[in-house]
Design an enzyme around this catalytic site. Structure first.
Site, mmCIF file in Angstrom:
data_model
loop_
_atom_site.group_PDB
_atom_site.id
_atom_site.type_symbol
_atom_site.label_atom_id
_atom_site.label_comp_id
_atom_site.label_asym_id
_atom_site.label_seq_id
_atom_site.Cartn_x
_atom_site.Cartn_y
_atom_site.Cartn_z
ATOM 1 N N ASP A 192 -3.600 -10.361 -8.849
ATOM 2 C CA ASP A 192 -3.409 -9.219 -7.963
ATOM 3 C C ASP A 192 -3.649 -7.898 -8.684
ATOM 4 O O ASP A 192 -4.138 -6.941 -8.090
ATOM 5 C CB ASP A 192 -1.992 -9.243 -7.378
ATOM 6 C CG ASP A 192 -1.845 -10.291 -6.274
ATOM 7 O OD1 ASP A 192 -2.880 -10.818 -5.821
ATOM 8 O OD2 ASP A 192 -0.704 -10.584 -5.882
ATOM 9 N N GLY A 193 -3.327 -7.843 -9.980
ATOM 10 C CA GLY A 193 -3.573 -6.627 -10.754
ATOM 11 C C GLY A 193 -5.055 -6.299 -10.842
ATOM 12 O O GLY A 193 -5.449 -5.127 -10.801
ATOM 13 N N ASN A 237 -0.205 -1.104 -2.964
ATOM 14 C CA ASN A 237 1.124 -1.721 -3.037
ATOM 15 C C ASN A 237 2.252 -0.723 -2.801
ATOM 16 O O ASN A 237 2.987 -0.824 -1.845
ATOM 17 C CB ASN A 237 1.335 -2.410 -4.387
ATOM 18 C CG ASN A 237 0.872 -3.847 -4.386
ATOM 19 O OD1 ASN A 237 0.383 -4.346 -3.382
ATOM 20 N ND2 ASN A 237 1.016 -4.520 -5.513
ATOM 21 N N GLU A 238 2.387 0.223 -3.742
ATOM 22 C CA GLU A 238 3.509 1.157 -3.640
ATOM 23 C C GLU A 238 3.312 2.377 -4.512
ATOM 24 O O GLU A 238 2.451 2.413 -5.393
ATOM 25 C CB GLU A 238 4.829 0.478 -4.007
ATOM 26 C CG GLU A 238 5.049 0.254 -5.495
ATOM 27 C CD GLU A 238 4.411 -0.994 -6.025
ATOM 28 O OE1 GLU A 238 3.636 -0.868 -7.018
ATOM 29 O OE2 GLU A 238 4.643 -2.084 -5.504
ATOM 30 N N ARG A 240 20.354 10.861 -4.741
ATOM 31 C CA ARG A 240 20.630 10.921 -6.173
ATOM 32 C C ARG A 240 20.614 9.496 -6.710
ATOM 33 O O ARG A 240 21.309 8.627 -6.180
ATOM 34 C CB ARG A 240 21.993 11.568 -6.461
ATOM 35 C CG ARG A 240 22.077 13.050 -6.137
ATOM 36 C CD ARG A 240 23.494 13.559 -6.354
ATOM 37 N NE ARG A 240 23.596 15.015 -6.182
ATOM 38 C CZ ARG A 240 23.776 15.623 -5.020
ATOM 39 N NH1 ARG A 240 23.842 14.893 -3.900
ATOM 40 N NH2 ARG A 240 23.861 16.936 -4.954
ATOM 41 N N ASP A 257 18.218 6.597 -9.598
ATOM 42 C CA ASP A 257 17.158 6.382 -10.586
ATOM 43 C C ASP A 257 15.774 6.733 -10.035
ATOM 44 O O ASP A 257 14.898 7.163 -10.777
ATOM 45 C CB ASP A 257 17.161 4.924 -11.053
ATOM 46 C CG ASP A 257 18.302 4.628 -12.012
ATOM 47 O OD1 ASP A 257 19.045 5.575 -12.371
ATOM 48 O OD2 ASP A 257 18.470 3.454 -12.404
ATOM 49 N N ALA A 305 18.938 2.248 -7.479
ATOM 50 C CA ALA A 305 20.256 2.573 -8.042
ATOM 51 C C ALA A 305 20.760 3.944 -7.589
ATOM 52 O O ALA A 305 20.974 4.849 -8.403
ATOM 53 C CB ALA A 305 20.203 2.495 -9.571
#
Length: 266
Positions: free
Chosen positions: A45-46, A122-123, A148, A150, A185
């Site tokens: 996929d990469g 993808n993202e 707020r 990560d 997070a």
């Protein structure tokens, strides 16, 4: 028909690349790295992500097909033992075009400089260069929350099985034109509060991030990591462009999900 081939670069993929190129030339197809009608990705996929970004300026003219030389990929559905079958299919068979939605990322700057526009298959993720990421999140021009944590991950339906899934996001079928926003997070206590759940936005909705206390951010576009300074806003939405896959046989999305995450076999 004009074709190009991208390889992962390892020995196995390179051998397959040279073999496939020879076979396709024998069928009188034309090798053209600049303006291919079809791009064959050999690796994983990469490798297909790399091919997508290389030819992102001609998505309406180029279709992609993938051969995986490792584990089953979400974009690469052919295996090395099927290379002769794929060559004949490309040379002799009209292929079905399957289109998947993409993600548009527009970064604007504080000093009214030229904006930056990217397309992701993808993202895209946004993180602070140092410390906690603090961003005001707007949806359709209305303030939604002050995040707020990560970082934030915005994914496409086809990318929902990648980093988004690791963050607890939903898996979305790529026939649905949407984007998904997932938290990394987040800080949630008596003082700070976020919705805490992934958000799935339809194609006519826009998500805008506006910095609160810093203006330098680490932004990823698929496998690319970029540092952007003096950022005024980062905008996400579904663009008009789509990626086109050349399908010579069925490649059901839910079977790919099953085989990748549930099945015991490779």
């Amino acid at each position: 028909m004009k074709f190009a081939i991208t390889s992962k670069g390892d020995q196995k993929s390179n051998i397959l690349m040279h073999k496939m190129r020879t076979y396709l030339l024998d069928f009188d197809l034309v090798y053209d790295e600049d303006q291919p009608d079809i791009v064959v990705s050999i690796g994983g996929d990469g490798t297909l992500l790399y091919a997508f970004h290389r030819y992102s300026s001609r998505l309406d003219k180029t279709a992609f097909v993938g051969i995986h030389t490792g584990h089953l990929g979400f974009y690469a559905d052919w295996i090395p033992d099927e290379i002769e079958k794929l060559v004949i299919a490309i040379a002799k068979t009209p292929y079905q075009v399957v289109e998947y939605p993409l993600l548009e990322v527009i970064i604007r700057y504080q000093h009214a400089g030229k904006e930056s526009r990217y397309l992701a298959l993808n993202e895209s993720t946004v993180k602070s260069v140092e410390g906690t990421l603090v961003m005001d999140v707007e949806i359709r021009g209305q303030h939604f929350e002050r995040f707020r944590g990560d970082g934030l991950c915005v994914s496409t339906p086809s990318g929902s099985t990648a980093y988004n899934k690791a963050l607890g996001g939903a898996i979305i079928h790529p026939s649905i034109s949407a984007i998904q926003v997932a938290e990394m997070a987040s800080l949630n206590n008596r003082v700070f509060r976020t919705v805490g759940s992934p958000l799935i936005l339809p194609s006519h909705h826009t998500c805008m991030l506006k910095p609160v206390n810093r203006s330098d951010f680490q932004v990823t576009i698929d496998h690319l990591t970029l540092l952007h300074k003096d950022v005024k806003s980062i905008q996400f939405r579904v663009p008009e462009e789509k990626i086109r896959f050349a399908r010579f046989r069925p490649f059901p999305f839910w079977k790919r999900v099953h085989d990748s995450f549930i099945s015991d076999s490779d």
